[in-house]
Write a protein that holds these residues in place. Structure first.
Motif, PDB file in Angstrom:
ATOM      1  N   VAL A  73       0.685  -1.337   0.007  1.00 40.55           N
ATOM      2  CA  VAL A  73      -0.010   0.004   0.134  1.00 40.55           C
ATOM      3  C   VAL A  73       0.846   1.372   0.000  1.00 40.55           C
ATOM      4  N   ALA A  74       1.843   1.250   0.858  1.00 40.39           N
ATOM      5  CA  ALA A  74       2.838   2.416   0.884  1.00 40.39           C
ATOM      6  C   ALA A  74       3.549   2.691  -0.341  1.00 40.39           C
ATOM      7  N   ALA A  75       3.900   1.550  -1.139  1.00 43.43           N
ATOM      8  CA  ALA A  75       4.636   1.575  -2.378  1.00 43.43           C
ATOM      9  C   ALA A  75       3.893   2.333  -3.503  1.00 43.43           C
ATOM     10  N   LEU A  76       2.424   2.368  -3.341  1.00 42.46           N
ATOM     11  CA  LEU A  76       1.248   3.294  -4.194  1.00 42.46           C
ATOM     12  C   LEU A  76       1.215   4.560  -3.997  1.00 42.46           C
ATOM     13  N   LEU A  77       1.753   4.864  -2.691  1.00 43.40           N
ATOM     14  CA  LEU A  77       1.114   6.227  -2.226  1.00 43.40           C
ATOM     15  C   LEU A  77       2.421   7.173  -2.766  1.00 43.40           C
ATOM     16  N   PRO A  78       2.353   8.549  -2.769  1.00 41.82           N
ATOM     17  CA  PRO A  78       3.388   9.298  -3.020  1.00 41.82           C
ATOM     18  C   PRO A  78       4.441   9.140  -1.971  1.00 41.82           C
ATOM     19  N   ALA A  79       5.702   9.264  -2.393  1.00 36.82           N
ATOM     20  CA  ALA A  79       6.741   9.174  -1.474  1.00 36.82           C
ATOM     21  C   ALA A  79       6.672  10.578  -0.578  1.00 36.82           C
ATOM     22  N   PRO A  80       7.062  10.434   0.884  1.00 36.26           N
ATOM     23  CA  PRO A  80       7.373  11.497   1.691  1.00 36.26           C
ATOM     24  C   PRO A  80       8.345  12.430   0.851  1.00 36.26           C
ATOM     25  N   PRO A  81       8.555  13.739   1.258  1.00 34.82           N
ATOM     26  CA  PRO A  81       9.473  14.660   0.551  1.00 34.82           C
ATOM     27  C   PRO A  81      10.835  14.246   0.770  1.00 34.82           C
ATOM     28  N   GLY A  82      11.318  13.878   1.997  1.00 36.51           N
ATOM     29  CA  GLY A  82      12.421  13.409   2.537  1.00 36.51           C
ATOM     30  C   GLY A  82      12.825  12.221   1.777  1.00 36.51           C
ATOM     31  N   LEU A  83      12.134  11.284   1.298  1.00 33.44           N
ATOM     32  CA  LEU A  83      12.587  10.028   0.757  1.00 33.44           C
ATOM     33  C   LEU A  83      12.407   9.759  -0.700  1.00 33.44           C
ATOM     34  N   LYS A  84      12.161  10.950  -1.285  1.00 34.34           N
ATOM     35  CA  LYS A  84      11.974  10.672  -2.872  1.00 34.34           C
ATOM     36  C   LYS A  84      13.332  10.577  -3.468  1.00 34.34           C
ATOM     37  N   GLY A  85      14.396  11.331  -2.964  1.00 26.35           N
ATOM     38  CA  GLY A  85      15.514  11.195  -3.749  1.00 26.35           C
ATOM     39  C   GLY A  85      15.691  11.810  -4.841  1.00 26.35           C
ATOM     40  N   ARG A  86      16.641  11.554  -5.783  1.00 28.15           N
ATOM     41  CA  ARG A  86      16.960  12.171  -7.069  1.00 28.15           C
ATOM     42  C   ARG A  86      15.794  11.587  -8.121  1.00 28.15           C
ATOM     43  N   ASN A  87      15.558  10.004  -7.752  1.00 31.27           N
ATOM     44  CA  ASN A  87      14.898   9.447  -8.903  1.00 31.27           C
ATOM     45  C   ASN A  87      13.717   8.677  -8.034  1.00 31.27           C
ATOM     46  N   PRO A  88      12.487   9.199  -8.479  1.00 32.31           N
ATOM     47  CA  PRO A  88      11.208   8.497  -7.851  1.00 32.31           C
ATOM     48  C   PRO A  88      11.102   6.895  -7.852  1.00 32.31           C
ATOM     49  N   ASP A  89      11.660   6.527  -9.231  1.00 31.78           N
ATOM     50  CA  ASP A  89      11.594   4.936  -9.432  1.00 31.78           C
ATOM     51  C   ASP A  89      12.645   4.217  -8.501  1.00 31.78           C
ATOM     52  N   GLN A  90      13.992   4.784  -8.422  1.00 29.57           N
ATOM     53  CA  GLN A  90      14.639   4.440  -7.379  1.00 29.57           C
ATOM     54  C   GLN A  90      14.356   4.503  -6.128  1.00 29.57           C
ATOM     55  N   ALA A  91      13.603   5.221  -5.763  1.00 31.71           N
ATOM     56  CA  ALA A  91      13.062   5.433  -4.220  1.00 31.71           C
ATOM     57  C   ALA A  91      12.035   4.236  -4.083  1.00 31.71           C
ATOM     58  N   VAL A  92      10.943   3.983  -5.078  1.00 28.01           N
ATOM     59  CA  VAL A  92      10.232   2.979  -4.726  1.00 28.01           C
ATOM     60  C   VAL A  92      10.905   1.598  -4.928  1.00 28.01           C
ATOM     61  N   LEU A  93      11.735   1.428  -5.594  1.00 24.76           N
ATOM     62  CA  LEU A  93      12.553   0.190  -5.664  1.00 24.76           C
ATOM     63  C   LEU A  93      13.206  -0.109  -4.179  1.00 24.76           C
ATOM     64  N   ARG A  94      13.873   1.209  -3.580  1.00 22.27           N
ATOM     65  CA  ARG A  94      14.680   1.105  -2.290  1.00 22.27           C
ATOM     66  C   ARG A  94      13.712   0.715  -1.599  1.00 22.27           C
ATOM     67  N   HIS A  95      12.282   1.251  -1.482  1.00 20.02           N
ATOM     68  CA  HIS A  95      11.308   0.901  -0.370  1.00 20.02           C
ATOM     69  C   HIS A  95      11.040  -0.607  -0.560  1.00 20.02           C
ATOM     70  N   GLY A  96      11.209  -1.333  -1.656  1.00 16.64           N
ATOM     71  CA  GLY A  96      10.823  -2.738  -1.891  1.00 16.64           C
ATOM     72  C   GLY A  96      12.109  -3.315  -1.281  1.00 16.64           C
TER      73      GLY A  96
END
Length: 554
Positions: free
Chosen positions: A27-50
């Protein structure tokens, strides 16, 4: 004996966390990333979340294993039992014993390694957010299947994995992915409908859906005719997922089309759900029904062993245009045949062998699919003739570490003594030599002989694959003429460092990368550990199997 003494309430929390955390993470992966966790690349941020979520689940599973009482592996531990639907007496009942703990750890490990691999090598497809969410839902459903102790919850968890796997194949797969995904979902859903009827029959006739109570009763509250019908219905659904010959035809298509991590999870954990159901539900709950069908189950199992091996030999031969991923998929049909044969013996030796072979297959075939995916990425194809005939010095000469690891995984798969694949097959054959009371010894010894012949066929096709892919095939002259040169991949020119047309000086391929080594080394190490020290796994499963077969009595 526990390595670290952990309180029962913490153990309860850990098991609940392992089941629920991937779902919350999806569920968290589908939500917008918090500002501090977006990083430079949102795709990499969600993969890092996984990677983070699957890593946390793996750590929790390891802590759970450390706190597990290894002196009493037959006792359900870390149990939670809460009433959920009182009218149907459906309960949220969780717990683990020596049978489910290794499968829980295997699932957590393989999902984490897939998430880590995908962080660096995401398969081509739609949104990475959806990819990560689907992998996490798949993990949650698989872990729940091995942790729940209520028949209806087992069914819900069993079904929960179908949709994410369907989309992983359909949206991130290769050629023919839509047809393969539809075939996968139709076969498994049809099997599941019949399985649900069998589970309801047991629950309504016995008055409870609680798997521990049913196992302790050992079928005494069910007539033989009810047991036979239940085994037929439930066994059909489990056999499709296993997959048992002749209900296996969805598997090669699904594996061939699936992305690398999809194939790893499909082979490594999803196939285990079917065989786990046989051991956890049918053996203890309907022993008379199982005894009726055991010879037929064993017959289908040994046909699957030989059929899978012959299919692999046909794909491996020169000129067959065999796909290496498809070949590994057919090898799974044979390996799961050994698991079913062990279960059909209804003996502690055979069932322990089946559970050991389950874990060994998850480690070895998971590694094989990782390696075949890497070979396909480098060459642009998994076609055996192309890999063998148009690659110059082949893997040993072009990517020696990759070639060596592929050869290691292949010999582990064929059951080389000292590696994990050996013990499961050996114990299964021993179980078939002396089956449970009431089963025909001559018949099962015939099955044992056919199964042993299947091990020879397995060795034959695996060694052919190693010779062709790792060593290559000598061409009559070198360099190749233009019309003999290696074909370019369908998606364009071969990238720098990958295989191109063979010349007098064969270019090197990229060998094992750091992220690949990180994802593959644990599987290779555990394959060696399980082969050299089988008592680690058998010490967990044996007391639990003895209790299961004795009707809940230790």
């Amino acid at each position: 004996m526990t390595v670290i003494d952990i309180s029962p309430s913490v153990m309860q929390f850990l098991l609940a966390f392992i089941v629920v955390a991937p779902l919350l993470g999806a569920v968290a992966a589908l939500l917008p990333a918090p500002p501090g966790l977006k990083g430079r690349n949102p795709d990499q941020a969600v993969l890092r979340h996984g990677v983070t979520v699957t890593g946390a689940v793996l750590i929790a599973a390891i802590v759970l294993a450390i706190g597990f009482d290894h002196d009493h592996p037959a006792t359900m531990q870390a149990t939670t039992d809460i009433s959920w639907i009182p009218a149907l007496d459906v309960r949220i009942h969780l717990g683990i014993d020596g049978i489910s703990l290794p499968l829980l750890l295997l699932t957590a490990l393989l999902t984490f390694l897939c998430a880590l691999y995908s962080y660096f090598k995401l398969p081509a497809g739609p949104s990475p957010k959806a990819f990560v969410a689907l992998v996490l839902v798949l993990e949650s459903g698989t872990l729940a299947t091995f942790a729940v102790l209520d028949l209806l919850l087992f069914f819900l968890a069993f079904e929960m994995v179908l949709i994410p796997m369907y989309f992983l194949i359909n949206r991130w797969g290769g050629d023919q992915r839509q047809a393969a995904a539809w075939k996968f979902i139709l076969y498994t859903l049809l099997g599941s409908v019949v399985m649900l009827l069998g589970l309801l029959l047991i629950g309504l006739k016995s008055g409870t859906f609680d798997m521990v109570a049913l196992a302790t009763d050992n079928g005494r509250g069910l007539t033989t005719s009810v047991q036979v019908i239940a085994v037929l219905a439930i066994g059909l659904g489990l056999a499709v997922k296993t997959p048992m010959w002749p209900l296996h035809s969805w598997l090669p298509d699904a594996h061939t089309a699936a992305p690398t991590v999809g194939s790893v999870l499909l082979a490594g954990v999803l196939l285990k759900m079917g065989t786990y159901g046989f051991v956890r539900i049918l053996l203890p709950v309907a022993p008379d029904g199982m005894r009726t069908f055991a010879p037929y189950l064993a017959a289908f199992a040994v046909v699957g062993i030989v059929y899978g091996s012959l299919a692999c030999l046909a794909l491996a031969r020169t000129g067959a245009k065999g796909d290496l991923k498809r070949l590994i998929a057919y090898s799974s049909v044979g390996h799961m045949g050994f698991v079913l044969l062990g279960i059909a013996t209804m003996t502690p030796t055979g069932v322990n062998g089946a559970l050991f072979a389950n874990i060994a297959h998850g480690l070895i075939t998971g590694l094989l699919f990782f390696l075949v995916g890497a070979v396909k990425d480098r060459y642009g194809t998994a076609d055996l003739d192309t890999l063998a005939g148009a690659t110059g010095a082949a893997l040993y000469g072009r990517a020696p570490r990759l070639g060596a690891l592929l050869a290691f995984a292949a010999v582990a798969s064929l059951g080389l003594p000292g590696l994990a694949g050996f013990w499961g097959e050996m114990l299964t054959l021993f179980g078939a030599y002396s089956p449970a009371e009431g089963l025909s010894r001559p018949v099962f010894r015939t099955f044992m002989a056919i199964g042993a012949f299947g091990t020879l066929l397995t060795a034959a096709y695996m060694l052919i694959v190693v010779r062709r892919v790792c060593m290559g095939e000598h061409a009559p002259h070198s360099p190749l003429s233009p019309d003999e040169q290696a074909p370019q991949p369908a998606d364009g020119p071969v990238p720098s460092g990958a295989a191109g047309p063979r010349t007098a000086t064969t270019p090197q391929l990229a060998d094992i990368q750091t992220y690949e080594a990180a994802a593959w080394t644990p599987l290779a190490a555990l394959t060696v550990l399980a082969g050299l020290w089988p008592a680690v796994l058998l010490g967990l499963t044996d007391p639990a199997v003895q209790k299961l077969l004795a009707g809940g009595k230790s």
